[in-house]
Design a protein around this motif. Structure first.
Motif, PDB file in Angstrom:
ATOM      1  N   GLU A 136      56.643 -44.067 -68.518  1.00 58.21           N
ATOM      2  CA  GLU A 136      56.115 -44.923 -69.575  1.00 58.21           C
ATOM      3  C   GLU A 136      56.097 -44.209 -70.922  1.00 58.21           C
ATOM      4  OE1 GLU A 136      52.336 -46.212 -68.063  1.00 58.21           O
ATOM      5  OE2 GLU A 136      53.260 -47.733 -66.776  1.00 58.21           O
ATOM      6  N   ASP A 137      55.844 -42.885 -70.895  1.00 56.75           N
ATOM      7  CA  ASP A 137      55.822 -42.090 -72.129  1.00 56.75           C
ATOM      8  C   ASP A 137      57.216 -41.616 -72.539  1.00 56.75           C
ATOM      9  OD1 ASP A 137      53.076 -42.414 -72.121  1.00 56.75           O
ATOM     10  OD2 ASP A 137      52.660 -40.429 -71.307  1.00 56.75           O
ATOM     11  N   GLU A 138      58.230 -41.998 -71.732  1.00 52.24           N
ATOM     12  CA  GLU A 138      59.633 -41.617 -71.980  1.00 52.24           C
ATOM     13  C   GLU A 138      59.815 -40.105 -72.103  1.00 52.24           C
ATOM     14  OE1 GLU A 138      61.317 -44.008 -75.119  1.00 52.24           O
ATOM     15  OE2 GLU A 138      60.606 -45.863 -74.187  1.00 52.24           O
ATOM     16  N   GLU A 139      59.194 -39.374 -71.180  1.00 50.96           N
ATOM     17  CA  GLU A 139      59.254 -37.908 -71.162  1.00 50.96           C
ATOM     18  C   GLU A 139      60.418 -37.416 -70.294  1.00 50.96           C
ATOM     19  OE1 GLU A 139      57.293 -35.760 -72.844  1.00 50.96           O
ATOM     20  OE2 GLU A 139      56.138 -37.357 -73.778  1.00 50.96           O
ATOM     21  N   TYR A 140      61.619 -37.856 -70.605  1.00 51.33           N
ATOM     22  CA  TYR A 140      62.807 -37.461 -69.838  1.00 51.33           C
ATOM     23  C   TYR A 140      63.286 -36.080 -70.275  1.00 51.33           C
ATOM     24  CZ  TYR A 140      62.825 -42.456 -68.865  1.00 51.33           C
ATOM     25  OH  TYR A 140      62.463 -43.727 -68.480  1.00 51.33           O
ATOM     26  N   ASN A 141      63.873 -35.329 -69.330  1.00 53.25           N
ATOM     27  CA  ASN A 141      64.466 -34.046 -69.707  1.00 53.25           C
ATOM     28  C   ASN A 141      65.874 -34.286 -70.256  1.00 53.25           C
ATOM     29  OD1 ASN A 141      66.232 -34.332 -67.524  1.00 53.25           O
ATOM     30  ND2 ASN A 141      65.262 -32.755 -66.276  1.00 53.25           N
ATOM     31  N   ALA A 142      66.586 -33.221 -70.565  1.00 56.45           N
ATOM     32  CA  ALA A 142      67.920 -33.335 -71.170  1.00 56.45           C
ATOM     33  C   ALA A 142      68.917 -34.040 -70.255  1.00 56.45           C
ATOM     34  CB  ALA A 142      68.444 -31.950 -71.543  1.00 56.45           C
ATOM     35  N   GLN A 143      68.676 -34.017 -68.940  1.00 57.20           N
ATOM     36  CA  GLN A 143      69.555 -34.683 -67.979  1.00 57.20           C
ATOM     37  C   GLN A 143      69.112 -36.122 -67.703  1.00 57.20           C
ATOM     38  OE1 GLN A 143      68.175 -31.477 -67.121  1.00 57.20           O
ATOM     39  NE2 GLN A 143      69.953 -30.581 -68.129  1.00 57.20           N
ATOM     40  N   GLY A 144      68.090 -36.587 -68.392  1.00 54.77           N
ATOM     41  CA  GLY A 144      67.606 -37.949 -68.200  1.00 54.77           C
ATOM     42  C   GLY A 144      66.712 -38.103 -66.974  1.00 54.77           C
ATOM     43  N   MET A 145      66.165 -36.991 -66.491  1.00 53.59           N
ATOM     44  CA  MET A 145      65.310 -37.004 -65.306  1.00 53.59           C
ATOM     45  C   MET A 145      63.852 -36.839 -65.714  1.00 53.59           C
ATOM     46  SD  MET A 145      67.790 -34.462 -63.119  1.00 53.59           S
ATOM     47  CE  MET A 145      66.637 -34.087 -61.867  1.00 53.59           C
ATOM     48  N   ILE A 146      62.967 -37.261 -64.829  1.00 48.65           N
ATOM     49  CA  ILE A 146      61.532 -37.032 -64.996  1.00 48.65           C
ATOM     50  C   ILE A 146      61.186 -35.819 -64.149  1.00 48.65           C
ATOM     51  CG2 ILE A 146      59.240 -37.933 -64.416  1.00 48.65           C
ATOM     52  CD1 ILE A 146      60.478 -39.271 -66.878  1.00 48.65           C
ATOM     53  N   GLU A 147      60.567 -34.813 -64.768  1.00 49.79           N
ATOM     54  CA  GLU A 147      60.235 -33.582 -64.061  1.00 49.79           C
ATOM     55  C   GLU A 147      58.729 -33.417 -63.945  1.00 49.79           C
ATOM     56  OE1 GLU A 147      63.285 -30.113 -64.815  1.00 49.79           O
ATOM     57  OE2 GLU A 147      62.539 -30.910 -66.716  1.00 49.79           O
ATOM     58  N   LEU A 148      58.282 -33.150 -62.731  1.00 47.98           N
ATOM     59  CA  LEU A 148      56.897 -32.795 -62.460  1.00 47.98           C
ATOM     60  C   LEU A 148      56.909 -31.291 -62.141  1.00 47.98           C
ATOM     61  CD1 LEU A 148      56.175 -35.820 -60.163  1.00 47.98           C
ATOM     62  CD2 LEU A 148      55.398 -35.551 -62.500  1.00 47.98           C
ATOM     63  N   ILE A 149      56.423 -30.522 -63.070  1.00 49.95           N
ATOM     64  CA  ILE A 149      56.502 -29.065 -62.958  1.00 49.95           C
ATOM     65  C   ILE A 149      55.106 -28.476 -63.025  1.00 49.95           C
ATOM     66  CG2 ILE A 149      57.430 -26.973 -64.018  1.00 49.95           C
ATOM     67  CD1 ILE A 149      59.585 -28.751 -65.279  1.00 49.95           C
ATOM     68  N   GLY A 150      54.814 -27.550 -62.102  1.00 50.83           N
ATOM     69  CA  GLY A 150      53.489 -26.920 -62.077  1.00 50.83           C
ATOM     70  C   GLY A 150      53.431 -25.669 -62.890  1.00 50.83           C
ATOM     71  N   PRO A 155      63.596 -41.288 -56.261  1.00 49.36           N
ATOM     72  CA  PRO A 155      64.004 -42.255 -57.281  1.00 49.36           C
ATOM     73  C   PRO A 155      62.846 -43.135 -57.742  1.00 49.36           C
ATOM     74  CG  PRO A 155      64.578 -43.090 -55.136  1.00 49.36           C
ATOM     75  CD  PRO A 155      63.953 -41.724 -54.916  1.00 49.36           C
ATOM     76  N   ALA A 156      62.998 -43.624 -58.955  1.00 51.93           N
ATOM     77  CA  ALA A 156      62.132 -44.681 -59.488  1.00 51.93           C
ATOM     78  C   ALA A 156      63.059 -45.722 -60.073  1.00 51.93           C
ATOM     79  CB  ALA A 156      61.204 -44.124 -60.562  1.00 51.93           C
ATOM     80  N   GLN A 157      62.585 -46.935 -60.125  1.00 52.69           N
ATOM     81  CA  GLN A 157      63.390 -48.009 -60.692  1.00 52.69           C
ATOM     82  C   GLN A 157      62.546 -48.743 -61.719  1.00 52.69           C
ATOM     83  OE1 GLN A 157      64.881 -50.810 -57.835  1.00 52.69           O
ATOM     84  NE2 GLN A 157      66.578 -51.372 -59.150  1.00 52.69           N
ATOM     85  N   GLN A 158      63.108 -48.868 -62.927  1.00 51.70           N
ATOM     86  CA  GLN A 158      62.435 -49.578 -64.007  1.00 51.70           C
ATOM     87  C   GLN A 158      63.406 -50.559 -64.622  1.00 51.70           C
ATOM     88  OE1 GLN A 158      61.441 -47.412 -67.602  1.00 51.70           O
ATOM     89  NE2 GLN A 158      59.552 -48.576 -67.831  1.00 51.70           N
ATOM     90  N   SER A 159      63.072 -51.823 -64.569  1.00 52.31           N
ATOM     91  CA  SER A 159      63.924 -52.883 -65.133  1.00 52.31           C
ATOM     92  C   SER A 159      65.369 -52.757 -64.658  1.00 52.31           C
ATOM     93  CB  SER A 159      63.852 -52.850 -66.656  1.00 52.31           C
ATOM     94  OG  SER A 159      62.522 -53.000 -67.092  1.00 52.31           O
ATOM     95  N   GLY A 160      65.542 -52.423 -63.386  1.00 59.36           N
ATOM     96  CA  GLY A 160      66.871 -52.309 -62.804  1.00 59.36           C
ATOM     97  C   GLY A 160      67.537 -50.958 -62.997  1.00 59.36           C
ATOM     98  N   ALA A 161      66.986 -50.105 -63.865  1.00 62.36           N
ATOM     99  CA  ALA A 161      67.568 -48.777 -64.102  1.00 62.36           C
ATOM    100  C   ALA A 161      67.018 -47.790 -63.079  1.00 62.36           C
ATOM    101  CB  ALA A 161      67.251 -48.297 -65.508  1.00 62.36           C
ATOM    102  N   LEU A 162      67.900 -46.968 -62.518  1.00 58.66           N
ATOM    103  CA  LEU A 162      67.504 -45.947 -61.564  1.00 58.66           C
ATOM    104  C   LEU A 162      67.174 -44.657 -62.316  1.00 58.66           C
ATOM    105  CD1 LEU A 162      67.148 -45.561 -58.530  1.00 58.66           C
ATOM    106  CD2 LEU A 162      69.470 -44.656 -58.458  1.00 58.66           C
ATOM    107  N   ILE A 163      66.012 -44.107 -62.059  1.00 53.95           N
ATOM    108  CA  ILE A 163      65.550 -42.886 -62.717  1.00 53.95           C
ATOM    109  C   ILE A 163      65.320 -41.840 -61.638  1.00 53.95           C
ATOM    110  CG2 ILE A 163      63.740 -41.851 -64.128  1.00 53.95           C
ATOM    111  CD1 ILE A 163      63.144 -44.830 -65.033  1.00 53.95           C
ATOM    112  N   GLU A 164      65.951 -40.687 -61.781  1.00 51.88           N
ATOM    113  CA  GLU A 164      65.734 -39.615 -60.821  1.00 51.88           C
ATOM    114  C   GLU A 164      64.525 -38.797 -61.248  1.00 51.88           C
ATOM    115  OE1 GLU A 164      68.054 -36.225 -58.250  1.00 51.88           O
ATOM    116  OE2 GLU A 164      69.065 -37.107 -59.962  1.00 51.88           O
ATOM    117  N   CYS A 165      63.618 -38.580 -60.303  1.00 54.59           N
ATOM    118  CA  CYS A 165      62.408 -37.808 -60.551  1.00 54.59           C
ATOM    119  C   CYS A 165      62.453 -36.546 -59.699  1.00 54.59           C
ATOM    120  CB  CYS A 165      61.176 -38.620 -60.195  1.00 54.59           C
ATOM    121  SG  CYS A 165      61.048 -40.196 -61.064  1.00 54.59           S
TER     122      CYS A 165
END
Length: 88
Positions: free
Chosen positions: A74-88, A23-33
């Motif tokens: 920061e770049d708002e690169e969320y996927n369709a599910q609202g998650m941040i993906e680190l993909i190789g 998880p990451a938290q930004q301004s109280g919002a939980l973001i799944e990575c």
């Protein structure tokens, strides 16, 4: 480092995604990575065999992973599910 994005020391293996989620938290919002096995393998320059090894590689490279996730948030690169993906 942007202090408005926080990363708690929590990570879990997600069998369905074949990835480590954290998880990451930004301004109280939980973001799944999500850090995929291919990303972790590329980062560590070794093959990943199983959940425990993936979690170990994540822990060993936590700082770099969190920095990349922070940049994607920061770049708002969320996927369709609202998650941040680190993909190789």
């Amino acid at each position: 480092m942007n202090q408005s994005i926080l990363f708690p020391d929590i990570q879990t293996w997600n069998e369905e995604l074949n990835a480590v989620t954290f998880p990451a938290q930004q301004s109280g919002a939980l973001i799944e990575c999500v850090a995929s096995v291919s990303y972790l393998s590329q980062l560590s320059e070794q093959a990943i065999n199983g959940a425990q090894q993936a979690l170990d590689v994540f822990e060993q490279n936590r700082f770099e992973i969190e920095e990349q996730a922070e940049q994607l948030i920061e770049d708002e690169e969320y996927n369709a599910q609202g998650m941040i993906e680190l993909i190789g």
